[in-house]
Design a protein around this motif. Structure first.
Motif, PDB file in Angstrom:
ATOM      1  N   ILE A 239      -5.988  -2.454   3.059  1.00 61.11           N
ATOM      2  CA  ILE A 239      -6.231  -3.661   3.351  1.00 61.11           C
ATOM      3  C   ILE A 239      -7.805  -3.950   2.972  1.00 61.11           C
ATOM      4  O   ILE A 239      -8.239  -4.941   2.446  1.00 61.11           O
ATOM      5  CB  ILE A 239      -6.057  -4.155   4.818  1.00 61.11           C
ATOM      6  CG1 ILE A 239      -4.651  -3.906   5.433  1.00 61.11           C
ATOM      7  CG2 ILE A 239      -6.843  -5.577   5.298  1.00 61.11           C
ATOM      8  CD1 ILE A 239      -4.465  -4.340   6.796  1.00 61.11           C
ATOM      9  N   PHE A 240      -8.706  -2.966   3.336  1.00 61.20           N
ATOM     10  CA  PHE A 240      -9.897  -3.035   3.222  1.00 61.20           C
ATOM     11  C   PHE A 240     -10.462  -2.052   2.352  1.00 61.20           C
ATOM     12  O   PHE A 240     -11.241  -1.006   2.980  1.00 61.20           O
ATOM     13  CB  PHE A 240     -10.951  -3.057   4.355  1.00 61.20           C
ATOM     14  CG  PHE A 240     -10.693  -4.333   5.086  1.00 61.20           C
ATOM     15  CD1 PHE A 240     -11.031  -5.727   5.022  1.00 61.20           C
ATOM     16  CD2 PHE A 240      -9.848  -4.170   6.502  1.00 61.20           C
ATOM     17  CE1 PHE A 240     -10.812  -6.683   5.867  1.00 61.20           C
ATOM     18  CE2 PHE A 240      -9.425  -5.366   7.290  1.00 61.20           C
ATOM     19  CZ  PHE A 240      -9.854  -6.476   6.838  1.00 61.20           C
ATOM     20  N   PRO A 241     -10.110  -1.702   1.030  1.00 57.58           N
ATOM     21  CA  PRO A 241     -10.382  -0.500   0.208  1.00 57.58           C
ATOM     22  C   PRO A 241     -11.903  -0.441  -0.101  1.00 57.58           C
ATOM     23  O   PRO A 241     -12.520  -1.556  -0.388  1.00 57.58           O
ATOM     24  CB  PRO A 241      -9.461  -0.768  -0.902  1.00 57.58           C
ATOM     25  CG  PRO A 241      -9.329  -2.043  -1.227  1.00 57.58           C
ATOM     26  CD  PRO A 241      -9.352  -2.666   0.301  1.00 57.58           C
ATOM     27  N   VAL A 242     -12.281   0.678  -0.267  1.00 67.33           N
ATOM     28  CA  VAL A 242     -14.024   0.684  -0.961  1.00 67.33           C
ATOM     29  C   VAL A 242     -13.446   0.881  -2.257  1.00 67.33           C
ATOM     30  O   VAL A 242     -13.271   1.882  -2.909  1.00 67.33           O
ATOM     31  CB  VAL A 242     -14.446   1.898  -0.361  1.00 67.33           C
ATOM     32  CG1 VAL A 242     -15.826   2.097  -1.210  1.00 67.33           C
ATOM     33  CG2 VAL A 242     -14.580   1.718   1.008  1.00 67.33           C
ATOM     34  N   VAL A 243     -13.957  -0.277  -2.927  1.00 69.20           N
ATOM     35  CA  VAL A 243     -13.903  -0.458  -4.533  1.00 69.20           C
ATOM     36  C   VAL A 243     -15.165  -0.827  -4.949  1.00 69.20           C
ATOM     37  O   VAL A 243     -16.018  -1.549  -4.362  1.00 69.20           O
ATOM     38  CB  VAL A 243     -12.803  -1.340  -4.773  1.00 69.20           C
ATOM     39  CG1 VAL A 243     -11.382  -0.521  -4.413  1.00 69.20           C
ATOM     40  CG2 VAL A 243     -13.012  -2.891  -4.059  1.00 69.20           C
ATOM     41  N   TYR A 244     -15.369  -0.470  -6.389  1.00 68.10           N
ATOM     42  CA  TYR A 244     -16.637  -0.988  -6.968  1.00 68.10           C
ATOM     43  C   TYR A 244     -16.351  -1.941  -7.931  1.00 68.10           C
ATOM     44  O   TYR A 244     -16.541  -1.641  -9.322  1.00 68.10           O
ATOM     45  CB  TYR A 244     -17.497   0.155  -7.307  1.00 68.10           C
ATOM     46  CG  TYR A 244     -18.071   1.235  -6.298  1.00 68.10           C
ATOM     47  CD1 TYR A 244     -19.167   0.655  -5.837  1.00 68.10           C
ATOM     48  CD2 TYR A 244     -17.384   2.138  -5.788  1.00 68.10           C
ATOM     49  CE1 TYR A 244     -19.905   1.314  -4.896  1.00 68.10           C
ATOM     50  CE2 TYR A 244     -17.896   2.735  -4.713  1.00 68.10           C
ATOM     51  CZ  TYR A 244     -18.976   2.216  -4.251  1.00 68.10           C
ATOM     52  OH  TYR A 244     -19.626   3.175  -3.096  1.00 68.10           O
ATOM     53  N   ARG A 245     -15.506  -3.110  -7.721  1.00 69.53           N
ATOM     54  CA  ARG A 245     -15.245  -4.108  -8.732  1.00 69.53           C
ATOM     55  C   ARG A 245     -15.015  -5.315  -7.722  1.00 69.53           C
ATOM     56  O   ARG A 245     -15.007  -5.284  -6.474  1.00 69.53           O
ATOM     57  CB  ARG A 245     -13.894  -3.683  -9.206  1.00 69.53           C
ATOM     58  CG  ARG A 245     -12.815  -3.432  -8.169  1.00 69.53           C
ATOM     59  CD  ARG A 245     -11.151  -3.409  -8.860  1.00 69.53           C
ATOM     60  NE  ARG A 245     -10.441  -3.020  -8.057  1.00 69.53           N
ATOM     61  CZ  ARG A 245      -9.790  -3.895  -7.100  1.00 69.53           C
ATOM     62  NH1 ARG A 245     -10.080  -4.918  -7.060  1.00 69.53           N
ATOM     63  NH2 ARG A 245      -8.889  -3.331  -6.529  1.00 69.53           N
ATOM     64  N   ALA A 249     -11.635  -9.080  -0.076  1.00 67.40           N
ATOM     65  CA  ALA A 249     -11.087  -7.880   0.730  1.00 67.40           C
ATOM     66  C   ALA A 249      -9.798  -8.438   1.392  1.00 67.40           C
ATOM     67  O   ALA A 249      -8.812  -7.503   1.943  1.00 67.40           O
ATOM     68  CB  ALA A 249     -12.009  -7.803   2.208  1.00 67.40           C
ATOM     69  N   ALA A 250      -9.471  -9.663   1.053  1.00 71.85           N
ATOM     70  CA  ALA A 250      -7.990 -10.307   1.729  1.00 71.85           C
ATOM     71  C   ALA A 250      -6.844  -9.865   0.931  1.00 71.85           C
ATOM     72  O   ALA A 250      -5.878  -9.990   1.238  1.00 71.85           O
ATOM     73  CB  ALA A 250      -8.046 -11.532   1.802  1.00 71.85           C
ATOM     74  N   HIS A 251      -7.195  -9.347  -0.316  1.00 71.40           N
ATOM     75  CA  HIS A 251      -6.364  -8.953  -1.332  1.00 71.40           C
ATOM     76  C   HIS A 251      -5.959  -7.423  -1.178  1.00 71.40           C
ATOM     77  O   HIS A 251      -6.534  -6.560  -1.642  1.00 71.40           O
ATOM     78  CB  HIS A 251      -6.717  -9.471  -2.771  1.00 71.40           C
ATOM     79  CG  HIS A 251      -7.381 -10.932  -2.727  1.00 71.40           C
ATOM     80  ND1 HIS A 251      -8.059 -11.134  -3.663  1.00 71.40           N
ATOM     81  CD2 HIS A 251      -6.740 -12.061  -2.120  1.00 71.40           C
ATOM     82  CE1 HIS A 251      -8.140 -12.307  -3.494  1.00 71.40           C
ATOM     83  NE2 HIS A 251      -7.506 -12.945  -2.621  1.00 71.40           N
ATOM     84  N   VAL A 252      -4.685  -7.103  -0.836  1.00 74.20           N
ATOM     85  CA  VAL A 252      -4.271  -5.795  -0.546  1.00 74.20           C
ATOM     86  C   VAL A 252      -3.475  -5.315  -2.039  1.00 74.20           C
ATOM     87  O   VAL A 252      -2.958  -5.947  -2.750  1.00 74.20           O
ATOM     88  CB  VAL A 252      -3.428  -5.650   0.421  1.00 74.20           C
ATOM     89  CG1 VAL A 252      -4.037  -6.065   1.897  1.00 74.20           C
ATOM     90  CG2 VAL A 252      -1.957  -6.339   0.571  1.00 74.20           C
ATOM     91  N   ASP A 253      -3.498  -4.209  -2.067  1.00 69.67           N
ATOM     92  CA  ASP A 253      -2.723  -3.434  -3.303  1.00 69.67           C
ATOM     93  C   ASP A 253      -1.256  -3.420  -2.986  1.00 69.67           C
ATOM     94  O   ASP A 253      -0.616  -3.226  -2.048  1.00 69.67           O
ATOM     95  CB  ASP A 253      -2.924  -1.944  -3.236  1.00 69.67           C
ATOM     96  CG  ASP A 253      -2.374  -1.274  -4.283  1.00 69.67           C
ATOM     97  OD1 ASP A 253      -2.113  -2.026  -5.614  1.00 69.67           O
ATOM     98  OD2 ASP A 253      -2.472  -0.208  -4.390  1.00 69.67           O
ATOM     99  N   VAL A 254      -0.516  -4.099  -4.127  1.00 68.73           N
ATOM    100  CA  VAL A 254       1.053  -4.578  -3.910  1.00 68.73           C
ATOM    101  C   VAL A 254       1.554  -3.445  -4.934  1.00 68.73           C
ATOM    102  O   VAL A 254       2.930  -3.900  -5.330  1.00 68.73           O
ATOM    103  CB  VAL A 254       1.245  -6.106  -4.243  1.00 68.73           C
ATOM    104  CG1 VAL A 254       0.708  -6.690  -3.115  1.00 68.73           C
ATOM    105  CG2 VAL A 254       0.677  -6.342  -5.660  1.00 68.73           C
TER     106      VAL A 254
END
Length: 720
Positions: A239-245, A249-254
Motif C-alpha cells: 500500500i505504501f511502497p518506498v519508491v523513487y518515482r 501512495a493510494a495506488h497499490v500494485d495490482v
C-alpha cells in the motif's frame, strides 16, 4: 476515473458472465492476509527476553546464573584485549553512541521529508516515541548495575539494561531501511548491512565490558521489534511502497499475486473472466486504485473497478480528522471504520444516483479480495469517454451539467467531489463518476458548493458569462449567489483549483460579479469536538516530538535512582562509578520538607541532589568522585566516621551558598549548597542526617555472597 488511453467505439453494456462460484466454508479467500513470521518472531523474542530479564532479576538463583554466564563471556573477550583492539573498540563505541548516530537519525528524518513520505515519517517518530517510553520503563524497572567480575575499561552512564546506545543505533538504522530503501533485494541487503554494523557495535561494547551480553540482546530485540511491527502494520509495502518515482501512495500494485487474486475473485463472485488488469486515471484519483479490466468477449469489452484497501480507510480517517481541526464541520463528515463499509457505501451511492435519473456508471457489485482488508467496487466502464477537461464543452454539455446538479438537489443528494476528473464526456453526453463521497440529505452549504464547482468546471472549458446565463434557466439568482459565496478555497477539490490556477481568467471573480452580491459564507465552524481535537492533537504531537527528539541526541546516561544506604542496585552502581572509593555517599532518610530530586551516575562520578520546600530545587548537590580540590576550604571536625571534612566560608547576601568536602581513601564527596533567595542558612543543618556513607566493603561482600562475583575496585581486584 479518467480514461487516458485510446478511444474505442464499442457501446457500453453488461460484460459477458460465466457461472459464479460460492467459496466453501474454510476455503482461503482470493488473496489471504499474509502471516508474517519474521514480524511475529521479533515480537515474541522481544517479549520473551524482557520477561526473562525481569524474572531473572527477581529470583536470586537465576540472577546468579545469568550474571555468571555474562561474566564468563566478557572474560573471554578480555583475554584478547590489546592496545590496538581497545582503540578500535573505543572508536566504534564513540561513533555509535555520539553525534555520529545523531546524524544518522536526523538524516532519516530529513530525507523522509525530502521524499515526502509523511506517513513513514510519522510512523518513524511514533515508533521512536514508543521505544523511548517502553525502553525507560524496562530500564528503570530492571535498574541493572554494570558487569561484575571484569574490569570496565571505557566510560559509561546509568544502568546497563537494556543498552540505550545499542537500542538507539539499531532503531535509527532500521528506520533508515524502512523509510528509504526500496523493498525487495535492496532492502534485504540493507538489513544485512545493519546486522553487521549493530553486531560490530555491540561486540565493541562487550569487549570494553560496559554492557552485559543480554543488555545488547534486549536492546536489539526492542529496537527491531517495535519499528518492524509499526512499519509493516501501518505502512505495508503493497500500500505504501518506498519508491523513487512519482505517484500517489493510494495506488497499490495490482500485478503478481494481487493481480491473480483479482482475476480469481471476479470470476468466482461476479462470473467475469478477466483477461487484463490495468490501472487507469491515476492522476485524478487519491482515495483508491482505479482499474480498467478487460473481460472475455472481445477486445472492447471492459469493466471499471476501484480497489479499496485498509490503507485507504486509514487515510480517509486522518484526512477527515485534519479537516475537522483545520476547518471545522460545515457538514457531518464521519470516517469509514472498515473497508467493507466503504465499498458497500459507494455501491449504494451509485445505485441511488441512477435511481435519481443521473447518468452514472452501472454498478455490477462488490468483490472481496481479502476479508476486511481489500475490496473491489465493479462498475460499467465508459469506453470512449474522456475527462471534461479534454472535451469540447458546448451549450448542450453545459445544460447537462446544470441539470445534473438540479437533479442532485431535488433528490436530496450531494456528490461532494465535482471536479474535471469525475465528469466524463462521450459523444456529447455528460457522465458522472466516483460516488464514494456522495452524501444523502447534505447541508445546504454542501449543495451550494456542488453547484459552484460544477459551474467552475464548465467555465474552465467554455465562457463564464455563457455558463451563468444558462444557469439562470435552472437556478434562481439567489441560489447562484449562494453558490459562489460558499465555493472558495478548500471547498473546491484540489484538481479543480489547479485548473483554475492555470487559467488566466478570474473565473470565481467573474461569477461573483455576475451574481447578486452576498457576503462570503464563513468556512470555519467551531464545536466542542473541534476545540478538543485542536488542543489535544497538537499537544500530543508536541509531547511525542519532544520525547522522540530527545532520543535523536547522543545516547548515553538516562539517569538512575538515588543511592540509598543499603545494598540496592543504585548504591552498587554508584560504587562502580568510582571503584577506588572506600565509601559511597547515600540517603538514609530525609527530614521533613526534604526530598530526593534525582540522580546521575556515570563512570568516574556519582551525583544526586536534594530538593527542599523552603530552600528550593537542587538545594544540595552531593557528588562522589575520585579526587577533590580542597584549596581554600577550612578543615573541620568530621561528623562522618572514616572521613576528613573541609568547609568553605559561606557567602553573604540573600542567597546562601557553600561547599563541604569529605575526603576518604580513594575518593571524596562534595556537598554543594545553593539555597533559594531568602532561605535560612539554618536549613543546612538537616543535611548532617540526610546524607550518610555506606562502606564499599559492605557492597563487595554483598555481591560476593549473592552472586559469587566481585564488585571490581577497592577490595575486589578483577581481570582485564
Amino acid at each position: 476515473m479518467a480514461e487516458d488511453t485510446e478511444r474505442t467505439e464499442a457501446p457500453p453494456g453488461p460484460a459477458p458472465r460465466v457461472a459464479r462460484q460460492r467459496r466453501p466454508t474454510g476455503a482461503p479467500p482470493p488473496l489471504p492476509h499474509p502471516f508474517t513470521i519474521s514480524t511475529t518472531a521479533w515480537l515474541l523474542l522481544a517479549v520473551l527476553i524482557v520477561a526473562c530479564a525481569f524474572l531473572i532479576s527477581a529470583h536470586t538463583p537465576w540472577l546468579e546464573l545469568g550474571d555468571r554466564a555474562n561474566t564468563w563471556f566478557l572474560r573471554l573477550l578480555a583475554e584478547v584485549r590489546t592496545p590496538w583492539l581497545t582503540d578500535l573498540a573505543e572508536g566504534i563505541k564513540a561513533a555509535g553512541s555520539g553525534w555520529g548516530v545523531t546524524v544518522v537519525g536526523l538524516s532519516v528524518v530529513v530525507l523522509t521529508m525530502v521524499f515526502r513520505r509523511w506517513r513513514h515519517l510519522l510512523v518513524f517518530l511514533g515508533s521512536l516515541f514508543f521505544l523511548e517510553i517502553v525502553g525507560q520503563w524496562i530500564y528503570f524497572g530492571l535498574s541493572r548495575p554494570r558487569p561484575y567480575g571484569i574490569t570496565i575499561i571505557s566510560s559509561w552512564g546509568g544502568y546497563s539494561a537494556p543498552s540505550p546506545p545499542v537500542m538507539v543505533l539499531t532503531f535509527f538504522l532500521m528506520g533508515a531501511v524502512y523509510c528509504l530503501v526500496v523493498p525487495g533485494r535492496p532492502r534485504a541487503y540493507a538489513k544485512t548491512a545493519v546486522a553487521v554494523v549493530v553486531a560490530a557495535f555491540g561486540l565493541a561494547r562487550l569487549y570494553l565490558a560496559v554492557d552485559h551480553p543480554d543488555d545488547v540482546l534486549v536492546g536489539v530485540a526492542l529496537a527491531v521489534a517495535i519499528p518492524v511491527t509499526a512499519f509493516r502494520y501501518l505502512t505495508p509495502n503493497e500500500i505504501f511502497p518506498v519508491v523513487y518515482r512519482r505517484g500517489r501512495a493510494a495506488h497499490v500494485d495490482v500485478s503478481g499475486r494481487r493481480g491473480d487474486a483479482i482475476r480469481l475473485a471476479l470470476q468466482d463472485q461476479l462470473g467475469l473472466t478477466v483477461c487484463e488488469v490495468k490501472p487507469v486515471g491515476l492522476e485524478s484519483s487519491a482515495g483508491s486504485t482505479p482499474l480498467r479490466l478487460r473481460v472475455e468477449g472481445g477486445p472492447d469489452e471492459y469493466v471499471f473497478a476501484k480497489l479499496y484497501t485498509k490503507g485507504h480507510v486509514r487515510a480517509d480517517r486522518w484526512y477527515k480528522l485534519s479537516r475537522t481541526i483545520l476547518y471545522g464541520s460545515l457538514e457531518d463528515e464521519q470516517p469509514f471504520q472498515t473497508v467493507r463499509r466503504l465499498a458497500e457505501y459507494e455501491d449504494y451511492a451509485l445505485r441511488l444516483l441512477r435511481d435519481a435519473g443521473i447518468r452514472t456508471a452501472r454498478p455490477y457489485g462488490i468483490v472481496e479480495i481479502t476479508p476486511e482488508r481489500e475490496y473491489l467496487v465493479v462498475t460499467e466502464f465508459f469506453a470512449g469517454a474522456v475527462e471534461i477537461g479534454q472535451a469540447d464543452v458546448d451549450d448542450e454539455v453545459i445544460d447537462q451539467g446544470l441539470r445534473l446538479v438540479r437533479r442532485l438537489w431535488d433528490a436530496g443528494i450531494a456528490h461532494r467531489d465535482i471536479k474535471p476528473g469525475n465528469l466524463m464526456v462521450r459523444d456529447g453526453e455528460l457522465l458522472l463518476i466516483d460516488a464514494g463521497f456522495a452524501q444523502v440529505r447534505p447541508s445546504p452549504w454542501r449543495q451550494a458548493v456542488d453547484l459552484g464547482n460544477m459551474m467552475l468546471v464548465l467555465a474552465v472549458r467554455s465562457d463564464p458569462d455563457r455558463v451563468y446565463q444558462r444557469a439562470l434557466r435552472y437556478f434562481t439568482p439567489a441560489e447562484l449567489s449562494e453558490a459562489f459565496a460558499a465555493t472558495r478555497g478548500v471547498a473546491s477539490p484540489t484538481q479543480l483549483r489547479a485548473f483554475m490556477k492555470r487559467d488566466p481568467r478570474d473565473l470565481l471573480g467573474t461569477f461573483r460579479g455576475l451574481a447578486p452580491p452576498r457576503p462570503p459564507i464563513v468556512l470555519q465552524r467551531w464545536s466542542p469536538r473541534r476545540v478538543g481535537l485542536a488542543l489535544a492533537v497538537p499537544a500530543a504531537l508536541v509531547a511525542a516530538a519532544l520525547v522522540a527528539g530527545h532520543a535523536l541526541f547522543p545516547a548515553g546516561n538516562i539517569g538512575a535512582y538515588p543511592p540509598l544506604c543499603d545494598t540496592g542496585h543504585a548504591t552498587i552502581l554508584a560504587a562502580q562509578a568510582v571503584p577506588s572509593a572506600a565509601l559511597v555517599p547515600c540517603v538514609p532518610g530525609l527530614p521533613s520538607g526534604w526530598q530526593v530530586g534525582g540522580a546521575d551516575v556515570a563512570s568516574s562520578r556519582s551525583v544526586f541532589w536534594l530538593d527542599s520546600d523552603q530552600a528550593g530545587s537542587r538545594a544540595v548537590t552531593v557528588t562522589l568522585s575520585a579526587a577533590c580540590d580542597v584549596t581554600g576550604n577550612q578543615p573541620e571536625p568530621s561528623d562522618q566516621p572514616g572521613t576528613q571534612r573541609f568547609d568553605s566560608p559561606p557567602t553573604g547576601g540573600t542567597r546562601f551558598t557553600a561547599l563541604r568536602i569529605y575526603t576518604f581513601p580513594g575518593g571524596c564527596a562534595s556537598y554543594r549548597y545553593d539555597f533559594a533567595p531568602g532561605a535560612s542558612p539554618l536549613l543546612a543543618a538537616a543535611i548532617d542526617t540526610a546524607v550518610a556513607f555506606v562502606p564499599r566493603v559492605t557492597l563487595v561482600r554483598y555481591v560476593r555472597a549473592k552472586e559469587g562475583l566481585a564488585l571490581c575496585g577497592r577490595g575486589a581486584p578483577c581481570p582485564g
